[in-house]
Design an enzyme around this catalytic site. Sequence first.
Site, mmCIF file in Angstrom:
data_model
loop_
_atom_site.group_PDB
_atom_site.id
_atom_site.type_symbol
_atom_site.label_atom_id
_atom_site.label_comp_id
_atom_site.label_asym_id
_atom_site.label_seq_id
_atom_site.Cartn_x
_atom_site.Cartn_y
_atom_site.Cartn_z
ATOM 1 C CB THR A 12 -0.947 0.023 1.211
ATOM 2 O OG1 THR A 12 -0.199 0.175 2.419
ATOM 3 C CG2 THR A 12 -1.771 -1.264 1.282
ATOM 4 N N GLY A 13 0.427 2.272 -0.697
ATOM 5 C CA GLY A 13 1.230 3.491 -0.784
ATOM 6 C C GLY A 13 2.529 3.247 -1.522
ATOM 7 N N GLY A 14 2.447 2.572 -2.674
ATOM 8 C CA GLY A 14 3.660 2.146 -3.357
ATOM 9 C C GLY A 14 4.140 3.025 -4.484
ATOM 10 C CB SER A 16 6.287 8.359 -3.861
ATOM 11 O OG SER A 16 5.423 8.486 -2.739
ATOM 12 N N GLY A 17 8.609 7.013 -2.496
ATOM 13 C CA GLY A 17 9.317 6.810 -1.237
ATOM 14 C C GLY A 17 9.624 5.369 -0.901
ATOM 15 N N GLY A 19 7.601 2.895 -0.143
ATOM 16 C CA GLY A 19 6.764 1.944 -0.852
ATOM 17 C C GLY A 19 7.289 1.641 -2.240
ATOM 18 C CB SER A 135 7.079 6.603 12.604
ATOM 19 O OG SER A 135 7.915 7.734 12.787
ATOM 20 C CE1 TYR A 148 3.668 9.746 10.424
ATOM 21 C CE2 TYR A 148 5.493 10.087 11.946
ATOM 22 C CZ TYR A 148 4.975 9.507 10.805
ATOM 23 O OH TYR A 148 5.760 8.673 10.046
#
Length: 247
Positions: A12-14, A16-17, A19, A135, A148
Amino acid sequence: METFNNKVVVITGGNSGIGYATAKEFKAQGATVVITGKREVALEKAAIELGVQYKLTDQSKLGQIDELVADIHQSLGKVDVLFINAGVAFFAPIEYTSEEHFDTMLDVNFKGAFFTLQKFMPILKDGASIVFLASGNTALAMESSSVYSASKAALSHVAKIAAKELAPRQIRVNTVHPGPTQTEMQSKFGMDEATLSGMKTQILSQVPLRKMGVAEDVAKLVAYLSDSRVSSFITGGEYFIDGGMAL
């Protein structure tokens, strides 16, 4: 080496960055990879660059997660690796944190991730691997990161409980906690360049190795935790990849 040949990996969220780097790593190791994201143009571009499949999905929308699971099950069958990576971050003192930013972070980072886990459970293969991206902030008390950090800390605790609940199926669940990492996400913190630069300088002063991490390092750790040949006895773990910042 095609460690993940004939394996289905969902990230998931692949687009950029971390992912993106992780999708590239799994693809290089032979996996069939599906990435998700909610920015259609960026997602399609990333999928073409990587040579992977994609599905437009907003992790905060449970109906869209249902569609993702159904599509993957129909087209690819069961899933070997699930990397729940999608997340958002806004930084502000508690006094100035808006309800909108609070809700967005909880909806994506915690609620969305939780239900992604839940909804994928029926189509995970026995012996599969789940990795959550949390994180390094969960080990710190950094100013302006209250919501966050809380959203990621909640996620890491859910991962431990999931590790116990899924152990009878030999499904392993682990959490990766990156420290300061050079990614596109840093440009989305809602800060001007001067403020962002000052924050980076302050953070680096707290990192014993005195450098930023790179997404590729996190990707290799996720792949290691997903490789049952070398990590079959690892579950419920929390792995900080932060240059020693949490020490």
